[in-house]
Enzyme design. Structure first.
Site, PDB file in Angstrom:
ATOM      1  N   GLN A  86      -6.916  -3.632   9.170  1.00 25.60           N
ATOM      2  CA  GLN A  86      -6.203  -2.516   9.773  1.00 25.60           C
ATOM      3  C   GLN A  86      -4.896  -3.057  10.345  1.00 25.60           C
ATOM      4  O   GLN A  86      -4.810  -4.246  10.694  1.00 25.60           O
ATOM      5  CB  GLN A  86      -7.087  -1.942  10.887  1.00 25.60           C
ATOM      6  N   HIS A 119     -13.083  -1.245  15.124  1.00 26.61           N
ATOM      7  CA  HIS A 119     -12.948   0.128  14.639  1.00 26.61           C
ATOM      8  C   HIS A 119     -13.163   1.085  15.814  1.00 26.61           C
ATOM      9  O   HIS A 119     -14.005   0.827  16.675  1.00 26.61           O
ATOM     10  CB  HIS A 119     -13.984   0.400  13.533  1.00 26.61           C
ATOM     11  N   GLU A 156       0.836  -1.205   0.000  1.00 28.66           N
ATOM     12  CA  GLU A 156       0.000   0.000   0.000  1.00 28.66           C
ATOM     13  C   GLU A 156       0.872   1.256   0.000  1.00 28.66           C
ATOM     14  O   GLU A 156       1.761   1.413   0.827  1.00 28.66           O
ATOM     15  CB  GLU A 156      -0.917  -0.015   1.226  1.00 28.66           C
TER      16      GLU A 156
HETATM   17  N1  LIG Z   1      -8.072   6.316   3.355  1.00 25.56           N
HETATM   18  C1  LIG Z   1      -7.594   5.080   3.379  1.00 25.56           C
HETATM   19  O1  LIG Z   1      -6.909   4.665   2.456  1.00 25.56           O
HETATM   20  C2  LIG Z   1      -7.909   4.161   4.562  1.00 25.56           C
HETATM   21  C3  LIG Z   1      -8.790   4.558   5.524  1.00 25.56           C
HETATM   22  N2  LIG Z   1      -9.174   3.728   6.603  1.00 25.56           N
HETATM   23  C4  LIG Z   1     -10.097   4.235   7.618  1.00 25.56           C
HETATM   24  O2  LIG Z   1     -10.860   3.297   8.358  1.00 25.56           O
HETATM   25  C5  LIG Z   1     -12.065   3.881   8.857  1.00 25.56           C
HETATM   26  C6  LIG Z   1     -13.413   3.301   8.548  1.00 25.56           C
HETATM   27  O3  LIG Z   1     -13.613   3.027   7.188  1.00 25.56           O
HETATM   28  P1  LIG Z   1     -14.426   1.780   6.818  1.00 25.56           P
HETATM   29  O4  LIG Z   1     -13.954   0.617   7.555  1.00 25.56           O
HETATM   30  O5  LIG Z   1     -14.478   1.708   5.352  1.00 25.56           O
HETATM   31  O6  LIG Z   1     -15.884   2.239   7.344  1.00 25.56           O
HETATM   32  P2  LIG Z   1     -17.183   1.439   7.692  1.00 25.56           P
HETATM   33  O7  LIG Z   1     -18.314   2.223   7.144  1.00 25.56           O
HETATM   34  O8  LIG Z   1     -17.100   0.017   7.349  1.00 25.56           O
HETATM   35  O9  LIG Z   1     -17.193   1.550   9.297  1.00 25.56           O
HETATM   36  C7  LIG Z   1     -17.140   2.803   9.970  1.00 25.56           C
HETATM   37  C8  LIG Z   1     -17.806   2.683  11.336  1.00 25.56           C
HETATM   38  O10 LIG Z   1     -19.226   2.600  11.166  1.00 25.56           O
HETATM   39  C9  LIG Z   1     -19.743   1.362  11.608  1.00 25.56           C
HETATM   40  N3  LIG Z   1     -20.685   0.888  10.559  1.00 25.56           N
HETATM   41  C10 LIG Z   1     -20.361   0.386   9.348  1.00 25.56           C
HETATM   42  N4  LIG Z   1     -21.450   0.116   8.606  1.00 25.56           N
HETATM   43  C11 LIG Z   1     -22.504   0.440   9.368  1.00 25.56           C
HETATM   44  C12 LIG Z   1     -23.916   0.391   9.160  1.00 25.56           C
HETATM   45  N5  LIG Z   1     -24.435  -0.031   8.000  1.00 25.56           N
HETATM   46  N6  LIG Z   1     -24.719   0.815  10.178  1.00 25.56           N
HETATM   47  C13 LIG Z   1     -24.189   1.247  11.330  1.00 25.56           C
HETATM   48  N7  LIG Z   1     -22.857   1.325  11.580  1.00 25.56           N
HETATM   49  C14 LIG Z   1     -22.021   0.929  10.622  1.00 25.56           C
HETATM   50  C15 LIG Z   1     -18.556   0.448  11.786  1.00 25.56           C
HETATM   51  O11 LIG Z   1     -18.742  -0.521  12.796  1.00 25.56           O
HETATM   52  C16 LIG Z   1     -17.421   1.422  12.100  1.00 25.56           C
HETATM   53  O12 LIG Z   1     -17.402   1.745  13.455  1.00 25.56           O
HETATM   54  C17 LIG Z   1     -12.070   5.196   8.353  1.00 25.56           C
HETATM   55  O13 LIG Z   1     -11.611   5.864   9.443  1.00 25.56           O
HETATM   56  C18 LIG Z   1     -11.218   4.978   7.094  1.00 25.56           C
HETATM   57  O14 LIG Z   1     -10.807   6.142   6.525  1.00 25.56           O
HETATM   58  C19 LIG Z   1      -8.653   2.485   6.698  1.00 25.56           C
HETATM   59  C20 LIG Z   1      -7.763   2.017   5.764  1.00 25.56           C
HETATM   60  C21 LIG Z   1      -7.289   2.829   4.661  1.00 25.56           C
HETATM   61  N1  LIG Z   2      -8.009   5.352  10.152  1.00 26.21           N
HETATM   62  C1  LIG Z   2      -7.126   5.024   9.215  1.00 26.21           C
HETATM   63  N2  LIG Z   2      -6.927   5.878   8.187  1.00 26.21           N
HETATM   64  C2  LIG Z   2      -6.051   5.583   7.208  1.00 26.21           C
HETATM   65  O1  LIG Z   2      -5.909   6.399   6.296  1.00 26.21           O
HETATM   66  C3  LIG Z   2      -5.355   4.344   7.261  1.00 26.21           C
HETATM   67  C4  LIG Z   2      -5.575   3.494   8.347  1.00 26.21           C
HETATM   68  N3  LIG Z   2      -6.460   3.859   9.309  1.00 26.21           N
HETATM   69  N4  LIG Z   2      -4.927   2.318   8.460  1.00 26.21           N
HETATM   70  C5  LIG Z   2      -4.132   1.795   7.422  1.00 26.21           C
HETATM   71  C6  LIG Z   2      -3.548   2.796   6.567  1.00 26.21           C
HETATM   72  C7  LIG Z   2      -2.291   3.484   7.098  1.00 26.21           C
HETATM   73  N5  LIG Z   2      -2.344   4.725   6.375  1.00 26.21           N
HETATM   74  C8  LIG Z   2      -1.365   5.723   6.443  1.00 26.21           C
HETATM   75  C9  LIG Z   2      -0.537   5.792   7.521  1.00 26.21           C
HETATM   76  C10 LIG Z   2       0.438   6.775   7.612  1.00 26.21           C
HETATM   77  C11 LIG Z   2       0.590   7.701   6.611  1.00 26.21           C
HETATM   78  C12 LIG Z   2       1.649   8.745   6.751  1.00 26.21           C
HETATM   79  O2  LIG Z   2       2.646   8.525   7.391  1.00 26.21           O
HETATM   80  N6  LIG Z   2       1.495   9.916   6.184  1.00 26.21           N
HETATM   81  C13 LIG Z   2       2.496  10.932   6.444  1.00 26.21           C
HETATM   82  C14 LIG Z   2       3.028  11.533   5.230  1.00 26.21           C
HETATM   83  C15 LIG Z   2       2.084  12.340   4.453  1.00 26.21           C
HETATM   84  C16 LIG Z   2       2.769  12.843   3.219  1.00 26.21           C
HETATM   85  O3  LIG Z   2       3.984  13.031   3.219  1.00 26.21           O
HETATM   86  O4  LIG Z   2       2.054  13.045   2.234  1.00 26.21           O
HETATM   87  C17 LIG Z   2       1.942  11.972   7.360  1.00 26.21           C
HETATM   88  O5  LIG Z   2       2.742  12.761   7.872  1.00 26.21           O
HETATM   89  O6  LIG Z   2       0.725  11.924   7.648  1.00 26.21           O
HETATM   90  C18 LIG Z   2      -0.261   7.638   5.510  1.00 26.21           C
HETATM   91  C19 LIG Z   2      -1.229   6.646   5.438  1.00 26.21           C
HETATM   92  C20 LIG Z   2      -3.557   4.831   5.623  1.00 26.21           C
HETATM   93  N7  LIG Z   2      -4.436   3.924   6.280  1.00 26.21           N
END
Ligand SMILES: NC(=O)C1=CN([C@@H]2O[C@H](COP(=O)(O)OP(=O)(O)OC[C@H]3O[C@@H](n4cnc5c(N)ncnc54)[C@H](O)[C@@H]3O)[C@@H](O)[C@H]2O)C=CC1
Ligand SMILES: Nc1nc(=O)c2c([nH]1)NC[C@@H]1CN(c3ccc(C(=O)N[C@@H](CCC(=O)O)C(=O)O)cc3)CN21
Length: 291
Positions: free
Chosen positions: A179, A152, A17
């Protein structure tokens, strides 16, 4: 090749990732690290979108370039933050045009400065709604969703969180990627509970090799992962020697990944944080052979 296929061979599937770098120089450096990581024959590579509440810039440019240079399947993360269903659809149409055939479908973190998630008018509130939408309108795309071995942060209990994970899988997810976590027993218990609930897609552990103490304190405070006491002590004992901290982190991740592979996980997802050194160290320690 779909995401599910990557986990249906005898070899455990490996994925990496990335996140979109903020500068041009960061982007060039990233591509060099990716080149190095390709030696370990990953099954696919993903790039975050609005990670940790940042802006959703550049994900498609980065992951499109990685697809071009590697020829590998790639996935864009996509969150419900700030977008209507129509805007998400436009993004996915553009993704597909660039050869990005897979999506890590997430609700997303609240934007920086906000402490809770608010859906936009015409958008989605939970990731299961996004999965349902992708399955309906982009039925050929592979879908991964996030699972939480330690629950979560917003969920009232692990049981409730697992019901919500089941909803995402029932809506059509192909794979669950977890996660980051540092206690394998939490993962094993989570996996058993998923299976008991009838979640029968691959459940892939997500690992983030620690390379320095300050960074990991920041990241774990974002996602709530606990660090084992002995690991923290070893990192502390390294003081401010960055090489020693790095080595402690790589050794820990090596042991952790070895135990997971031993337990028959379908694959491992590495949060490489745009660098190759730690992941390479771990994979070399494990004698991970390129195909
Ligand atoms: N931006 C990224 O690349 C990444 C972000 N994350 C972060 O992880 C977190 C959650 O994302 P997801 O797991 O996709 O969200 P999700 O929607 O699956 O879950 C979010 C929260 O809502 C609850 N929930 C889920 N579906 C529900 C429903 N239908 N009714 C009631 N409650 C419900 C879950 O139990 C959890 O507490 C965020 O904070 C997300 O941004 C995690 C990995 C990578
Ligand atoms: N709640 C949550 N949100 C996320 O976005 C997330 C997760 N969990 N879990 C798995 C991965 C880990 N993620 C990460 C973790 C750290 C950085 C990070 O170190 N970012 C730096 C650099 C940013 C930059 O240079 O652009 C930072 O300082 O935040 C980014 C994504 C994204 N993912």
């Amino acid at each position: 090749m779909s995401l599910a296929d990557i986990y249906s061979t005898d070899q455990p599937g490996l994925s990496f990732e990335l996140f979109p770098p903020k500068t041009e120089a960061g982007e060039e450096a990233l591509l060099k690290h990716v080149q190095r990581l390709l030696e370990f024959s990953p099954g696919y590579i993903t790039c975050t979108y609005g990670a940790g509440g940042s802006t959703q810039n550049k994900t498609l440019d980065i992951i499109g370039r990685v697809h071009e240079m590697s020829g590998l399947p790639v996935a864009t993360h996509l969150t419900c933050v700030g977008s209507t269903a129509e805007q998400l659809g436009e993004y996915l149409t553009e993704a597909r045009k660039r050869g990005v055939d897979n999506v890590v479908a997430l609700r997303g973190d609240p934007p920086k400065g906000e402490d809770s998630f608010t859906a936009v008018e015409g958008g989605f509130k939970y990731a299961n709604e996004l999965v349902e939408y992708i399955r309906r309108d982009f039925s050929d795309m592979g879908i991964a969703v996030a699972g939480y071995p330690e629950k979560h942060v917003e969920a009232p209990s692990l049981d409730v969180d697992l019901e919500n994970l089941k909803r995402k899988v029932d809506a059509g997810a192909d794979v669950v990627v977890t996660q980051l976590f540092y206690v394998n027993d939490d993962f094993f218990a989570f996996r058993d509970r998923c299976v008991a609930l009838g979640i029968n897609v691959p459940i892939v552990p997500g690992l983030l090799p620690v390379t320095n103490f300050a960074q990991i304190k920041r990241i774990t405070s974002l996602c709530g992962a606990k660090l084992p006491g002995e690991f923290v002590s070893a990192l502390e004992a390294a003081g401010d020697e960055s090489d020693t901290q790095f080595q402690v982190g790589v050794d820990f991740a090596t042991q952790q990944m070895a135990q997971l592979l031993e337990a028959g996980v379908p694959g491992v997802h590495l949060y490489v944080l745009n660098k190759s050194e730690a992941a390479s160290g771990v994979l070399e320690n494990l004698g991970w052979k390129a195909n």
